[in-house]
Motif scaffolding. Sequence first.
Motif, short mmCIF file in Angstrom:
data_model
loop_
_atom_site.label_atom_id
_atom_site.label_comp_id
_atom_site.label_asym_id
_atom_site.label_seq_id
_atom_site.Cartn_x
_atom_site.Cartn_y
_atom_site.Cartn_z
N GLU A 89 -1.92 -0.46 -6.94
CA GLU A 89 -2.74 -0.08 -5.71
C GLU A 89 -3.75 -0.09 -6.49
OE1 GLU A 89 -0.46 2.87 -2.90
OE2 GLU A 89 -2.10 4.73 -3.98
N GLU B 63 8.96 -14.36 4.56
CA GLU B 63 10.32 -14.29 3.02
C GLU B 63 11.06 -13.97 3.96
OE1 GLU B 63 9.35 -10.53 0.88
OE2 GLU B 63 11.75 -10.34 1.60
N THR C 276 -5.23 0.64 -1.36
CA THR C 276 -5.42 -0.34 -0.95
C THR C 276 -3.07 -0.61 -0.81
OG1 THR C 276 -6.24 -2.27 -0.20
CG2 THR C 276 -5.37 -1.68 -2.58
N ARG C 277 -3.42 -1.26 0.90
CA ARG C 277 -1.80 -2.66 0.82
C ARG C 277 -2.62 -3.78 0.51
NH1 ARG C 277 1.89 1.85 3.93
NH2 ARG C 277 0.85 3.82 4.22
N MET C 278 -2.53 -4.13 -1.20
CA MET C 278 -2.68 -6.03 -0.60
C MET C 278 -1.33 -6.59 -1.90
SD MET C 278 -5.13 -6.79 0.49
CE MET C 278 -6.92 -5.76 0.45
N PHE C 279 -1.23 -7.17 -0.61
CA PHE C 279 0.15 -8.52 -1.17
C PHE C 279 -0.63 -9.44 -1.96
CE2 PHE C 279 0.31 -5.24 2.55
CZ PHE C 279 1.61 -4.98 1.72
N SER D 141 -4.96 -13.53 -0.09
CA SER D 141 -4.46 -12.18 0.05
C SER D 141 -5.58 -11.37 0.88
CB SER D 141 -4.82 -11.99 -1.25
OG SER D 141 -3.26 -12.45 -2.28
N GLU D 142 -6.81 -12.44 0.83
CA GLU D 142 -7.63 -11.36 2.17
C GLU D 142 -6.84 -11.13 3.44
OE1 GLU D 142 -11.54 -13.78 1.62
OE2 GLU D 142 -12.08 -12.02 3.41
N LYS D 143 -6.03 -12.08 3.97
CA LYS D 143 -5.73 -12.06 5.04
C LYS D 143 -4.13 -12.19 5.22
CE LYS D 143 -7.87 -16.49 7.31
NZ LYS D 143 -7.87 -17.90 7.06
N CYS D 144 -3.41 -12.02 3.44
CA CYS D 144 -2.26 -11.32 4.32
C CYS D 144 -2.23 -10.05 4.69
CB CYS D 144 -1.39 -11.88 2.71
SG CYS D 144 0.41 -11.15 2.53
N VAL D 145 -1.12 -9.61 5.05
CA VAL D 145 -0.81 -8.21 5.54
C VAL D 145 0.62 -7.76 4.97
CG1 VAL D 145 -2.81 -8.66 7.64
CG2 VAL D 145 -0.60 -8.78 7.53
N GLY D 146 1.32 -8.41 4.32
CA GLY D 146 2.31 -8.30 3.75
C GLY D 146 3.61 -8.00 4.91
N CYS D 147 3.24 -8.72 5.93
CA CYS D 147 4.45 -8.79 7.24
C CYS D 147 5.61 -9.96 6.75
CB CYS D 147 3.62 -9.66 8.94
SG CYS D 147 4.68 -11.32 8.43
N ARG D 148 5.42 -9.95 6.12
CA ARG D 148 7.46 -10.75 5.66
C ARG D 148 8.02 -11.81 6.52
NH1 ARG D 148 6.98 -6.24 2.66
NH2 ARG D 148 6.80 -5.79 1.13
N GLY D 149 6.77 -12.21 7.04
CA GLY D 149 7.50 -13.44 8.42
C GLY D 149 7.39 -14.64 7.74
#
Lengths: 734, 239, 188
Positions: free
Chosen positions: C44, C21, C51-54, C11-19
């Motif tokens: 949040e 998915e 934050t925006r964490m995913f 989750s440190e690296k994940c930016v929630g780009c949904r690639g």
Amino acid sequence: MKLTRRKFLGGAAAVAASSMTLFNFNLLTNSPSASAADQPSEAIKTFRNVCPRNCYDTCGMITYVEDGVLKKVEGDPKHGYTNGKLCLKGYSYPRRVYSPDRIKYPMKQSPRGSGNWTRISWDEAMDTIAKKILDLKKRYGSTLPICLDKYSGNFGIVHYGIEGTMSSIGYTTRAVGTPCWPAGIDAQTYDFGTLYSNDPEDMVNAKYIILWGQNAAWTAIHSLPFINEARERGAKLVVIDPILTSTASKADLYIQINPSTDGALALGMARYIIDNNWVDWEYARANSLGFDEWVEYVKKSITLDWASEKTGVPKDIIMEIAREYATAKPASMWVGYGMQRHTNGGQNVRIIDALGVMTGNVGKSGGGVNYGHLETWGFNYNAMVNAPPKGSKGFIGPDGKEGDRAINMNNFAHDVSAQSDPPVKMLWLACRNPGAQDPDTNAIEKMFSSMEFVVTVDSFFNKTVEMSDIVLPATTHFEDWDVMASYWHYWVGINQRAIDPLYECKSDVEIAIELSEKMNALEPGSCTFPTSGTPEEWLAKEFNPGIHQMLGINDYKELIDGPRKAKMPPASWSDGNFRTPSKKIEIHSELAEKNGLPALPIWVDEMKTPEKYPIRFMTPHPQYALHSQFQNLDWMMTTNPEPKVEIHPNLAAKYGITEGTMVKIYNDLGSITVKAHLTRTTSTNVIVAYEAWYKNSNFNVNYTLKAIPSDMGKQATGNDGLAFHDNFVMIEKA
Amino acid sequence: MTFFEDCPPQVLKTHGELLLALSHLFAQGGENLSQTLSPLVKSCSAIAEHYNTSRLLQANQILAQYSETNDGEYLVMCYEFNRLFVGPNAPVAPPYESVYLSSDHLVMGEQTLAVRKFYQRENLQTIGQRHEPDDFISTELEFVAYLLSRIIETQAAKNSAKIQLYKTLYQEFWQQHLGLWLKTFAHTVSQSAKHPLFSALSEILVALSTLNAPLNTKEAPYETYAPQISRRSSSRCCL
Amino acid sequence: MSKQLGFLHNSEKCVGCRGCEIACKNEYQIEATPQWRKVFQLHEDDFSLPTRMFFSMACNHCAHPECLRVCPVKAYTKREDGIVIHDPNRCIGCRLCTMACPYDRPQINPAKKKVEKCNLCYQRIDQGEKPACVTACIPGALELVEINDSLDQKTGILKTLPGLPSPKITSPSIRFIGPKQGKQIRRD
């Protein structure tokens, strides 16, 4: 594939000879291969494609085709920047190509806006359009009443054939400019001579990275691995943005700056760098003009207290990032397009440029003030270049030259309506959706309704198509030959025709050919667009020795083996040959001064918040869409079914708004109503909604947006940019 | 057993005419309803009379009424045709099999290729191969009309092997393709049709679909079996 | 079972780009509604700073899969490498598994009226390839790993994240590297 018109309904009824039946076929015909049913499926074929959207990443794609059907898309592993991966939009392409929603045939609406559409043949479409063009030409003595608005729906080089279509019928009115990034382009043009950024892959060498108003996680995700690698090597990541974006959430330091005050922060940093003598005097003095003059200005006019007050950033933080940025060596800055969409946006970029120069970070690997580049775009633009027909009457410009009449793309509704000699009577829209993307949607609607004739080339039924007389079905990039360069990375890739065009879709060049044939049949000599050549031949004509050399190829066909990276040094400007009039970095720019701008990168005040509309409405790029593309597709509509406006809980509380409340956002221009999402990722005086076109929805963030120009853009792009983010509104519960 | 067992050639011929009339109607589009409606009415009324089914008769009366209408009305029907089936808006009822039957709900799906393969068994392919989806409603209808014509021809020639072959092909194609989606398609049309013509057209498609569904007894009027069919097709997603 | 394959999500690296998915959908071209893999945004308020964490989750190929336990028609099997396979041919769409799974990952396909889920791209794995989602992850936040003690003993490896069901229920074969927050200079 010949560029002849394909007949969907076979004119003559075919008779299946082998079966000796008397049945009259209309849609079926004899299959050439006997007992074809027993044949196995064709092997899966792969093709190289490049995503042609207006995006930093311009991804290399591998397309899998079986039995002539596009099965799936993947990233091209031979592409060193996108590295075999696509974004969520890229992976959704099969949904786009095979969406039953696609526009399939030329259609005519009567009257415009009624929703009453009839299907017409290409011949009828071309006949109607050609006759209208010739009629306008006869009535007004020129083709100037015809106005083209084309921009970034497809950035393939062959798509400049749209401009070529217009050139070939005579002098026309043209929407000139770019809504996206012109203020920053001009800033870098004044400073360095043009925009020219380091290879983004070179960011791995940075010891310090500032993303300034840049949300790579949503708009340039393939840059993240390079940023991550730099971080793994010890670099610190600072993100400066009014919105706590997904990118900002990953930063070592996130600074929620007051919008439009980025230059003040950079000036505060500059002051502290000067005070501590971290200036790279040698680099700055050897490579720039007016540096000492600017240093004097900073010393005289800028204090940290002022910068802190202006930006909302505490003094110690300004000092911290100033020290770290100046001493990291090399330190990289990436200036996003969002931060220049202000009335002082270009000036802010100039100040940031100066910050890069004063610390010696320009021209260095791992450094740079990176904004974008056009170094790899040196194609022939063969499809674009057509002489006007003999006897064409043009617009006499201020320089006395006859040519096209340029109007401002960024104030399109107003400028179209303002033309009187002759007035604009017909619009041709391609790769462009002003109904969704232009400021002041009400003004756009009004202007459209005043036209005699509107032609739109598109793939989906968006707002602009709704307001058209004729819509022509556009091919997707999988159905075209093309070549694509990026304005960010250094790779160039070929785009093969992977599948045959569906239905009666045509590429822009094919449309131009059809139009040319029709116009010349009606009035010989009235259109100069060539009427021959296959799509691949048109592509081939875009290459030249310069491009070959840059890419290390002898023939465009070599790109079918994989995209190529331009042979350029990793750091822009590393040769010190700046392209300004003085050949040096012009901290003091006479050109800027001549254009009515400050010669120096000094502070220019941001737009004042109007009392009546105290809330700033920011409408940045979405995650699920690229402008009005992609969000309408079913996958996107499932994952992200409706738009929302992000509101800080404190602001929401003031207006009695809770999570999910419908909120009316309004000002003098218009209003939109959208569902609230309460979040502290924005600040208490900024609300955020991401621009996009949702299927079957009227949502459009531009109803409240005035066409306020940003400060720069005229020099390099013909017109100033748009201050998209200086959009002030009031909110209430709907 | 299907409807055409022991069916006199003349009735079979009328069936073929109905299939072709529908095929033409969808292929020629909303712009040509003034030409394509009358043949549909003619063949439809022959079928309706033969089976003496009131629903079909009623639907056909509406068709008949609009087959002799004025130009203004034809235009209205044309606009509605395009809104439902063509575009440029996202069409309400795209006339392609795979949109209804593939899990993707896209065109050019697995059904499209299966249909293509089916045509190839008769050495046929679509004229718009690779441009126009092979499972376009008009093409499928034309194909079954063709198969029916072969049944008639082979019956006339008393070629029993061939008769059986074409009967099997005809049944297979209905069971594997048209029969699986025509009702869902018709339902989608009737749900959103804003003009009576298209509600009537939907009725005819339902009737046709039911008529071609496998029957247990040849005496049974097809309407008896409609709910059964409807349950089967309801397992498909209605757009 | 000789080993247990699973996912490591950073989750440190994940930016929630949904690639991931959408890459899963692209690989299997599944219709719009079933989401074998899904990116979730963490609350949040679960963090000291907004934050925006995913995190991204598909089937967790649990050591003790509830889906497998409750399925009345034995549509679920667990391979030697720990991958939990769902067989649509056996599935009768009774939805017991969708109710039993604490992670809501077996997905009903409304068109087929059957359940479907992530099979960890076993066909790809059998050919020595990585799952489509892992291949697609641009920031390198999603990895295919062997779940074992040596992984769990590494520092920073978490068995769950705030808001997720207790891993004790099914022993999911997913591990996390938790989100990290930087410093924020805010205006509220």
